[in-house]
Design an enzyme around this catalytic site. Structure first.
Site, PDB file in Angstrom:
ATOM      1  N   GLY A  32       0.850  -1.193   0.000  1.00  0.00           N
ATOM      2  CA  GLY A  32       0.000   0.000   0.000  1.00  0.00           C
ATOM      3  C   GLY A  32       0.884   1.242   0.000  1.00  0.00           C
ATOM      4  O   GLY A  32       2.102   1.167  -0.235  1.00  0.00           O
ATOM      5  N   LYS A  53       0.891 -10.180  -0.829  1.00  0.00           N
ATOM      6  CA  LYS A  53       0.238 -11.486  -0.947  1.00  0.00           C
ATOM      7  C   LYS A  53      -0.685 -11.598  -2.149  1.00  0.00           C
ATOM      8  O   LYS A  53      -1.157 -12.678  -2.468  1.00  0.00           O
ATOM      9  CB  LYS A  53      -0.512 -11.811   0.340  1.00  0.00           C
ATOM     10  CG  LYS A  53      -1.729 -10.965   0.624  1.00  0.00           C
ATOM     11  CD  LYS A  53      -2.304 -11.448   1.954  1.00  0.00           C
ATOM     12  CE  LYS A  53      -3.621 -10.852   2.273  1.00  0.00           C
ATOM     13  NZ  LYS A  53      -4.203 -11.341   3.511  1.00  0.00           N
ATOM     14  N   GLU A 131     -14.243  17.298   4.867  1.00  0.00           N
ATOM     15  CA  GLU A 131     -14.778  16.065   5.471  1.00  0.00           C
ATOM     16  C   GLU A 131     -14.971  16.298   6.970  1.00  0.00           C
ATOM     17  O   GLU A 131     -14.481  17.302   7.523  1.00  0.00           O
ATOM     18  CB  GLU A 131     -13.831  14.880   5.203  1.00  0.00           C
ATOM     19  CG  GLU A 131     -13.851  14.461   3.730  1.00  0.00           C
ATOM     20  CD  GLU A 131     -12.919  13.318   3.388  1.00  0.00           C
ATOM     21  OE1 GLU A 131     -12.243  12.783   4.289  1.00  0.00           O
ATOM     22  OE2 GLU A 131     -12.861  12.946   2.203  1.00  0.00           O
ATOM     23  N   HIS A 247     -17.016   3.199   9.157  1.00  0.00           N
ATOM     24  CA  HIS A 247     -17.400   4.286   8.250  1.00  0.00           C
ATOM     25  C   HIS A 247     -18.917   4.309   8.153  1.00  0.00           C
ATOM     26  O   HIS A 247     -19.536   3.256   7.957  1.00  0.00           O
ATOM     27  CB  HIS A 247     -16.772   4.048   6.869  1.00  0.00           C
ATOM     28  CG  HIS A 247     -16.770   5.271   6.014  1.00  0.00           C
ATOM     29  ND1 HIS A 247     -17.915   5.791   5.474  1.00  0.00           N
ATOM     30  CD2 HIS A 247     -15.769   6.089   5.609  1.00  0.00           C
ATOM     31  CE1 HIS A 247     -17.614   6.883   4.767  1.00  0.00           C
ATOM     32  NE2 HIS A 247     -16.310   7.079   4.838  1.00  0.00           N
ATOM     33  N   ARG A 293     -17.070  10.335  12.779  1.00  0.00           N
ATOM     34  CA  ARG A 293     -17.636   9.111  12.188  1.00  0.00           C
ATOM     35  C   ARG A 293     -18.343   8.215  13.191  1.00  0.00           C
ATOM     36  O   ARG A 293     -19.331   7.571  12.864  1.00  0.00           O
ATOM     37  CB  ARG A 293     -16.520   8.314  11.511  1.00  0.00           C
ATOM     38  CG  ARG A 293     -16.083   8.962  10.254  1.00  0.00           C
ATOM     39  CD  ARG A 293     -15.007   8.182   9.558  1.00  0.00           C
ATOM     40  NE  ARG A 293     -14.692   8.909   8.337  1.00  0.00           N
ATOM     41  CZ  ARG A 293     -13.703   8.605   7.517  1.00  0.00           C
ATOM     42  NH1 ARG A 293     -12.922   7.582   7.778  1.00  0.00           N
ATOM     43  NH2 ARG A 293     -13.489   9.307   6.447  1.00  0.00           N
ATOM     44  N   HIS A 354     -13.985  -0.017   8.761  1.00  0.00           N
ATOM     45  CA  HIS A 354     -13.270   0.739   7.732  1.00  0.00           C
ATOM     46  C   HIS A 354     -11.768   0.802   7.972  1.00  0.00           C
ATOM     47  O   HIS A 354     -10.984   0.564   7.062  1.00  0.00           O
ATOM     48  CB  HIS A 354     -13.864   2.145   7.694  1.00  0.00           C
ATOM     49  CG  HIS A 354     -13.268   3.042   6.659  1.00  0.00           C
ATOM     50  ND1 HIS A 354     -13.215   2.703   5.322  1.00  0.00           N
ATOM     51  CD2 HIS A 354     -12.690   4.279   6.758  1.00  0.00           C
ATOM     52  CE1 HIS A 354     -12.653   3.695   4.634  1.00  0.00           C
ATOM     53  NE2 HIS A 354     -12.306   4.644   5.483  1.00  0.00           N
ATOM     54  N   ARG A 389      -9.718   8.317  14.046  1.00  0.00           N
ATOM     55  CA  ARG A 389      -8.869   8.916  13.006  1.00  0.00           C
ATOM     56  C   ARG A 389      -9.616  10.029  12.282  1.00  0.00           C
ATOM     57  O   ARG A 389     -10.766   9.856  11.865  1.00  0.00           O
ATOM     58  CB  ARG A 389      -8.461   7.838  12.004  1.00  0.00           C
ATOM     59  CG  ARG A 389      -7.632   8.356  10.856  1.00  0.00           C
ATOM     60  CD  ARG A 389      -7.229   7.222   9.956  1.00  0.00           C
ATOM     61  NE  ARG A 389      -8.365   6.589   9.314  1.00  0.00           N
ATOM     62  CZ  ARG A 389      -8.930   7.018   8.182  1.00  0.00           C
ATOM     63  NH1 ARG A 389      -8.463   8.095   7.577  1.00  0.00           N
ATOM     64  NH2 ARG A 389      -9.954   6.377   7.668  1.00  0.00           N
TER      65      ARG A 389
HETATM   66  C1  SIN Z   1     -13.768   8.474   2.581  1.00  0.00           C
HETATM   67  O1  SIN Z   1     -13.581   8.805   1.415  1.00  0.00           O
HETATM   68  O2  SIN Z   1     -14.788   8.717   3.192  1.00  0.00           O
HETATM   69  C2  SIN Z   1     -12.689   7.727   3.290  1.00  0.00           C
HETATM   70  C3  SIN Z   1     -11.601   8.621   3.643  1.00  0.00           C
HETATM   71  C4  SIN Z   1     -10.923   8.146   4.878  1.00  0.00           C
HETATM   72  O3  SIN Z   1     -11.275   7.117   5.429  1.00  0.00           O
HETATM   73  O4  SIN Z   1     -10.041   8.849   5.336  1.00  0.00           O
END
Ligand code: SIN
Length: 546
Positions: A32, A53, A131, A247, A293, A354, A389
């Protein structure tokens, strides 16, 4: 409770004289954002091998939609981004790593752009989304809602073009090798080449998250907590394993995967409504749809319970249909696949697991408690995310601490002149006598029990029951010698679920992503105190940090 399955240090038998041994300066496990960024940095100093993997682009990173939080607007400040991260983290963030990701962020983004990464712009200005938890728009994005794909493609291109980096796909890392308490690399299995040992002067764990431990998850199939489990078996310290972020909005259509509907959609103005079109988040939090969230996820559950409904809905019409389609092309395509016309219909949604906040404890230079082992990205607990987070801080963390891990490992490996030779390490565990086992049934049952009992809302007796169930299944699964990835993943999933359930039981309060219905308030005595798990002398030690 007896610790029946705690005794096994390695999942497989191996003898260094009977398998191929390969040597590298830095071994990176995972591909990642954190793993690839680490590999690119470490390659400045010596040879690097990335093992993953699945395919190199099959990661949580590539699935990320929303974007990367970073301070680029002249009206925004580092101090505001730091303050937002600390507020959402609910008293459990460590300030210094938070400052580091925020302050180093813009440089890491400039670098990505120099490497050919393309972020959405108007003229020469990066477009910024908003966000939940952010006091200003600061989320940069790519192709509207395919930021992760652009970041992954850019890093893969650079890694593939770097002479010192080799990438082994379809290569499952089974266990970290312990040479007198120091990490010496990993045992691996490749579906064509079989078992191998990769010896490394330094090993960087970047295996990502644990979403597949839950029945409802936004994560790809690969997210089975392998790195968390490997590190635990090797005796490294893990932290905050009860902290799992859910999420609020994933597509809820029977039979469809729980695909993410980015928080950025709410950031652009979409409303959460019930089946009668009533907007409900204003009843729960002054920031309504952009509340943290955990608050939004619990509000959705509460409305579902009150109304005996299987889902709630996201109404994107306040954004304007044309604008929605332009800004979120992938999400729009997904809706069309399921015959949802966003101009006339709200999107059915419900929450899903999430992001794993807890992980392998690391210091500010990404070193774990096991010498020779570093960790970065979702598998690590760097102290950035606290108990919750902040949205879009994860790609940022992966970029910043990936680069740190690569530099630290690369520099240290360059100073290490020890000869490349296998060490006398072996594992001679014998197979169990029990044979038949339906691994898929164990996995599905585990994912259901975790969703029910260790999910968005937790309750002490249910967590105890979960720990007992996991212990019971563990007796049948953990002493088995598997010879395929699915079996090892299942063992890892049981190991990590057990740590999560035990940690969730121990934290008798509600804080951030961890909500206990039997302890609904935050306990100020636990401010700044992390739960810490470690495997010692064949038992799990679990305590709060001082
Ligand atoms: C999202 O696009 O809602 C996910 C972004 C994140 O988890 O930071």
């Amino acid at each position: 409770m007896t610790e029946l399955y705690e005794t096994r240090r390695y999942l497989t038998r191996f003898d260094v004289h009977r398998v191929p041994n390969l040597f590298v300066d830095v071994l990176v496990i995972g591909s990642g954002v954190a793993g690839l960024r680490a590999a690119i940095e470490a390659a400045r100093y010596g040879s690097v091998l990335v093992v993953c993997k699945s395919r190199v682009d099959n990661s949580n990173t590539a699935w990320a939609q929303g974007g990367i939080a970073t301070v680029t607007a002249p009206t925004d400040t580092f101090e505001q981004h730091i303050a937002d991260t600390l507020t959402v983290g609910c008293g459990l963030c460590d300030r210094r790593p938070v400052e580091r990701i925020v302050r180093d962020g813009p440089e890491r983004i400039r670098e990505l752009i120099d490497w050919g990464g393309i972020f959405d712009q108007r003229g020469r200005k990066l477009l910024l989304g908003l966000e939940g938890g952010h006091s200003a728009p600061r989320i940069i994005h790519a192709l509207g809602d395919a930021t992760g794909r652009e970041v992954a493609n850019t890093l893969i291109r650079v890694a593939r073009g770097t002479e010192n980096i080799r990438v082994f796909e379809d290569c499952f890392a089974i266990d970290l090798i312990d040479v007198e308490g120091r990490c010496g690399g990993a045992t691996t299995y490749h579906r064509h080449f079989g078992h191998q040992i990769f010896w490394a002067k330094h090993t960087i764990l970047a295996t990502g998250g644990t979403g597949q431990l839950y029945r409802e998850s936004t994560n790809p199939e690969v997210a089975t907590g392998d790195g968390h489990a490997m590190a635990y078996r090797a005796g490294a310290r893990l932290r905050d394993m009860e902290m799992v972020q859910f999420h609020p909005t994933t597509l809820y259509v029977a039979g469809a995967a729980r695909t993410l509907i980015s928080e950025a959609v709410r950031g652009e103005g979409a409303h959460l409504v019930d089946r009668n079109g009533r907007r409900f988040m204003t009843d729960y939090h002054p920031n309504a749809e952009l509340a943290p969230r955990d608050v939004v996820s619990r509000a959705i559950l509460s409305e579902m319970a009150k109304q005996d409904a299987t889902c709630m809905f996201l109404d994107t019409r306040p954004i304007g249909t044309e604008r929605f389609r332009k800004r979120f092309p992938s999400i729009n395509r997904l809706c069309e696949e399921f015959d949802i016309d966003v101009s006339t219909q709200p999107i059915p949604i419900r929450p899903a697991a999430h992001y794993m906040i807890g992980g392998v404890w690391v210091d500010e230079e990404t070193r774990s408690s096991m010498p020779g082992l570093l960790a970065c990205g979702e598998v690590a607990s760097s102290g950035v995310h606290g108990a919750n987070r902040l949205a879009s801080n994860s790609l940022l963390e992966g970029l910043v601490f990936g680069a740190v891990a690569g530099r630290v490992a690369g520099e240290a490996a360059q100073q290490d002149h020890s000869p490349n030779q296998p060490r006398p390490v072996h594992s001679d565990i014998s197979p169990s006598t029990r044979t038949m086992l339906d691994v898929d049934d164990v996995r599905n049952s585990l994912r259901s029990v975790m969703w029910r009992n260790a999910g968005i809302e937790r309750f002490g007796p249910r967590l105890t029951e979960t720990a007992e169930i996991i212990q019971f299944w563990g007796q049948y699964v953990m002493d088995k010698l598997f010879d395929d990835q699915r079996g090892w993943e299942t063992q890892n999933m049981l190991t990590v679920s057990r740590l999560m359930a035990a940690s969730a039981l121990k934290r008798e309060e509600s804080r951030g992503a961890h909500y206990r219905t039997d302890f609904p308030e935050l306990d100020p005595r636990l401010d700044g105190r992390h739960s810490v798990c470690q495997r010692t002398q064949d038992a799990l030690r679990l305590e709060f940090s001082e």
